[in-house]
Design an enzyme around this catalytic site. Structure first.
Site, PDB file in Angstrom:
ATOM      1  CE1 TYR A 150      -3.564   2.651   1.513  1.00 16.83           C
ATOM      2  CE2 TYR A 150      -1.840   3.117   3.112  1.00 16.83           C
ATOM      3  CZ  TYR A 150      -3.054   3.440   2.526  1.00 16.83           C
ATOM      4  OH  TYR A 150      -3.743   4.548   2.960  1.00 16.83           O
ATOM      5  CB  CYS A 152       5.259   0.171  -2.395  1.00 18.58           C
ATOM      6  SG  CYS A 152       6.488   0.112  -3.636  1.00 18.58           S
TER       7      CYS A 152
HETATM    8  P1  NAD Z   1     -12.444   5.032   3.451  1.00 15.57           P
HETATM    9  O1  NAD Z   1     -12.213   3.596   3.152  1.00 15.57           O
HETATM   10  O2  NAD Z   1     -13.353   5.358   4.563  1.00 15.57           O
HETATM   11  O3  NAD Z   1     -12.947   5.781   2.134  1.00 15.57           O
HETATM   12  C1  NAD Z   1     -12.566   5.404   0.835  1.00 15.57           C
HETATM   13  C2  NAD Z   1     -13.763   5.594  -0.064  1.00 15.57           C
HETATM   14  O4  NAD Z   1     -13.388   5.221  -1.405  1.00 15.57           O
HETATM   15  C3  NAD Z   1     -14.960   4.693   0.305  1.00 15.57           C
HETATM   16  O5  NAD Z   1     -16.128   5.440   0.489  1.00 15.57           O
HETATM   17  C4  NAD Z   1     -15.106   3.760  -0.886  1.00 15.57           C
HETATM   18  O6  NAD Z   1     -16.456   3.393  -1.176  1.00 15.57           O
HETATM   19  C5  NAD Z   1     -14.521   4.621  -1.997  1.00 15.57           C
HETATM   20  N1  NAD Z   1     -14.157   3.807  -3.160  1.00 15.57           N
HETATM   21  C6  NAD Z   1     -13.616   2.562  -3.155  1.00 15.57           C
HETATM   22  N2  NAD Z   1     -13.509   2.123  -4.424  1.00 15.57           N
HETATM   23  C7  NAD Z   1     -13.984   3.099  -5.228  1.00 15.57           C
HETATM   24  C8  NAD Z   1     -14.126   3.208  -6.625  1.00 15.57           C
HETATM   25  N3  NAD Z   1     -13.759   2.209  -7.452  1.00 15.57           N
HETATM   26  N4  NAD Z   1     -14.670   4.346  -7.139  1.00 15.57           N
HETATM   27  C9  NAD Z   1     -15.047   5.359  -6.309  1.00 15.57           C
HETATM   28  N5  NAD Z   1     -14.929   5.306  -4.962  1.00 15.57           N
HETATM   29  C10 NAD Z   1     -14.405   4.180  -4.434  1.00 15.57           C
HETATM   30  O7  NAD Z   1     -10.997   5.711   3.710  1.00 15.57           O
HETATM   31  P2  NAD Z   1     -10.640   7.113   4.385  1.00 15.57           P
HETATM   32  O8  NAD Z   1     -10.113   6.866   5.738  1.00 15.57           O
HETATM   33  O9  NAD Z   1     -11.760   8.061   4.187  1.00 15.57           O
HETATM   34  O10 NAD Z   1      -9.381   7.539   3.489  1.00 15.57           O
HETATM   35  C11 NAD Z   1      -9.492   8.451   2.390  1.00 15.57           C
HETATM   36  C12 NAD Z   1      -8.098   8.645   1.781  1.00 15.57           C
HETATM   37  O11 NAD Z   1      -7.172   9.091   2.793  1.00 15.57           O
HETATM   38  C13 NAD Z   1      -7.487   7.387   1.185  1.00 15.57           C
HETATM   39  O12 NAD Z   1      -6.757   7.724   0.028  1.00 15.57           O
HETATM   40  C14 NAD Z   1      -6.532   6.911   2.251  1.00 15.57           C
HETATM   41  O13 NAD Z   1      -5.452   6.157   1.719  1.00 15.57           O
HETATM   42  C15 NAD Z   1      -6.050   8.222   2.849  1.00 15.57           C
HETATM   43  N6  NAD Z   1      -5.611   8.041   4.248  1.00 15.57           N
HETATM   44  C16 NAD Z   1      -6.496   8.062   5.280  1.00 15.57           C
HETATM   45  C17 NAD Z   1      -6.033   7.923   6.590  1.00 15.57           C
HETATM   46  C18 NAD Z   1      -6.932   8.030   7.784  1.00 15.57           C
HETATM   47  O14 NAD Z   1      -6.434   8.257   8.885  1.00 15.57           O
HETATM   48  N7  NAD Z   1      -8.240   7.903   7.623  1.00 15.57           N
HETATM   49  C19 NAD Z   1      -4.673   7.689   6.844  1.00 15.57           C
HETATM   50  C20 NAD Z   1      -3.809   7.640   5.753  1.00 15.57           C
HETATM   51  C21 NAD Z   1      -4.287   7.831   4.469  1.00 15.57           C
END
Ligand code: NAD
Ligand code: UDP
Length: 346
Positions: A150, A152
């Site tokens: 992830y 990477c």
């Molecule tokens: P989350 O899993 O709650 O949200 C991700 C969303 O992407 C979901 O609603 C999912 O339905 C949607 N999704 C999945 N496949 C899809 C597709 N094919 N088309 C459209 N939408 C799609 O994750 P989050 O915590 O809200 O994270 C959001 C971003 O922040 C991500 O890129 C994650 O890597 C990054 N991030 C979050 C955290 C954190 O602390 N929450 C930490 C590091 C990185």
């Protein structure tokens, strides 16, 4: 401003969508494969949702980007359990499908706020220094330790976004979140499932509510800085409001004052739960081997401490301490359990 969010119905997306909409300053288009968390967050207020799968609906993604002034890309698979159980799906969505969104931004010359991750920094390599966006080396383990796939994939995308900025003038901000917690983070998980267990706060919350032991992976000595979602959303608003200062920048979003070992975090959650929500509960906290919890190939980030000087330079400061963060997050989950389970399953 017209703002388009992909991955809008996730944990961060749904909280951000509500705040941007409530400001009244923007026209906000919300895109995801499903809208359960948006329905929960907006309650009875209207919101502009369209079912868009960034893996399949590439023409529609391109149109939506063309019509927007600012694009947020939040779509991703984000649970460490999935890095171990479905690594190829993680790369497909988090790298290749997100790359399509980014290339649309390049094509149509649109400002992009893309979600990278603090996982990109990897391990500390024994240093106590906080992670600095433009200085810190990115240290990952060997290939057979699949957890790093992830990190990477996200790192390569960060490097491509940087290169699009240099070669083709893309205007972007790369956001690196540090363990956000709060309402709508993941879901309740009634039964623990190695291939699909949620991130640590939601997992411990589920354990407390369903009277299962809180499991400390390898003794819970790794450290994280837990950031309350309202602070995180304020940081994102500050980034939106400072397009010039934040342009072509990588920006850590986290609360360095809220550092805890996972063992201490479990104890704090258990104590808070008994004191404020269920005085009859008797939480059990136990250690479990990472190979049993995640399977072979797991390796942890030992510590993740953000340097947040880029954000403080534009006036942002986190407001919520660790205890308040835990209390407010737990309160939401306890008060909304029935509706969360109804809409998100368990
Ligand atoms: P989350 O899993 O709650 O949200 C991700 C969303 O992407 C979901 O609603 C999912 O339905 C949607 N999704 C999945 N496949 C899809 C597709 N094919 N088309 C459209 N939408 C799609 O994750 P989050 O915590 O809200 O994270 C959001 C971003 O922040 C991500 O890129 C994650 O890597 C990054 N991030 C979050 C955290 C954190 O602390 N929450 C930490 C590091 C990185
Ligand atoms: N963890 C734990 N018990 C759990 C879930 C996670 O001890 O039930 C640990 C995990 O090994 C890591 C930390 O908690 O050290 C944070 O895990 P999370 O899944 O929230 O994501 P990460 O911060 O590693 O991306």
């Amino acid at each position: 401003m017209k703002i388009c969010l992909f991955g809008a119905s996730g944990f961060i997306g749904s909280n951000l969508a509500l705040r941007l909409s409530e400001s009244g300053a923007h026209e906000v288009q919300l895109c995801d494969v499903e809208d359960a968390k948006l329905r929960l967050r907006f309650e009875n207020a209207p919101f502009a949702y369209e079912k868009v799968d960034i893996s399949k609906d590439t023409d529609r993604v391109d149109e939506l980007v063309r019509n927007a002034d600012l694009v947020f890309d939040l779509a991703a698979f984000v649970h460490p359990a999935m890095f171990m159980s479905k690594p190829l799906d993680v790369v497909k969505l988090n790298f290749f499908d997100c790359l399509n969104v980014i290339q649309s931004c390049v094509r149509h010359n649109k400002r992009l706020i893309h979600f990278s991750t603090s996982e990109v920094y990897g391990k500390t390599g024994g240093s106590d220094a906080s992670f600095k966006e433009n200085e810190t080396d990115l240290i990952l383990g060997p290939i057979e330790n699949q957890r790093w796939i992830y990190s990477c994939a996200k790192q390569l995308l960060d490097r491509m976004i940087f290169a699009y900025g240099v070669e083709q003038g893309l205007n972007y901000t790369l956001v690196r979140p540090f363990n956000f917690v709060g309402p709508l983070m993941d879901k309740f998980a009634k039964n623990w499932d190695r291939s699909d267990n949620p991130r640590v706060f939601a997992n411990f919350m589920s354990s407390l509510v369903y009277d299962r032991p809180l499991q400390l992976v390898d003794g819970g000595q790794s450290r994280r800085c837990f950031t309350y979602i309202d602070d995180a959303i304020s940081a994102l608003e500050a980034i939106v409001a400072h397009p010039n200062e934040m342009n072509r920048q990588i920006v850590n979003v986290g609360n360095p004052r809220n550092e805890a070992t996972i063992a201490d975090f479990a104890q704090l959650m258990a104590d808070t739960y008994v004191k404020h929500f269920d005085p009859s509960a008797r939480p059990v906290i136990k250690s479990v081997a990472s190979s049993d919890f995640y399977g072979k190939g797991y390796e942890d980030c030992d510590r993740r401490m953000p340097d947040i000087s880029k954000l403080t330079s534009i006036g942002w400061q986190p407001q919520f301490g660790l205890e308040e963060t835990v209390m407010k997050s737990m309160q939401y989950f306890v008060q909304n359990k029935t509706r969360l389970v109804e809409l998100l399953g368990e």
